[in-house]
Motif scaffolding. Structure first.
Motif: not given
Length: 57
Positions: A22-27, A29-42
């Motif tokens: 999150a620190n490296k990408l400027g987003v 922690v919740e965004t990092i976690r959300f981007r790993s969900t099936p919902t985001y990938k769809k």
């Protein structure tokens, strides 16, 4: 603590904790976690930035 691998399409970007990425990408922690969900990938295209959660043993 779980680690995540970040990819843009098939290209590996980085590996680390949600806080580190999150620190490296400027987003958030919740965004990092959300981007790993099936919902985001769809919702995104194949070249989107996604994360893959690496399970703890």
């Amino acid at each position: 603590m779980a680690e995540y691998a970040v990819y843009k399409g098939d290209q590996f970007i980085d590996l680390g904790t949600a806080d580190y990425l999150a620190n490296k990408l400027g987003v958030s922690v919740e965004t990092i976690r959300f981007r790993s969900t099936p919902t985001y990938k769809k919702r995104v295209t194949d070249d989107a930035l996604i994360t893959v959660r690496i399970e703890d043993d």
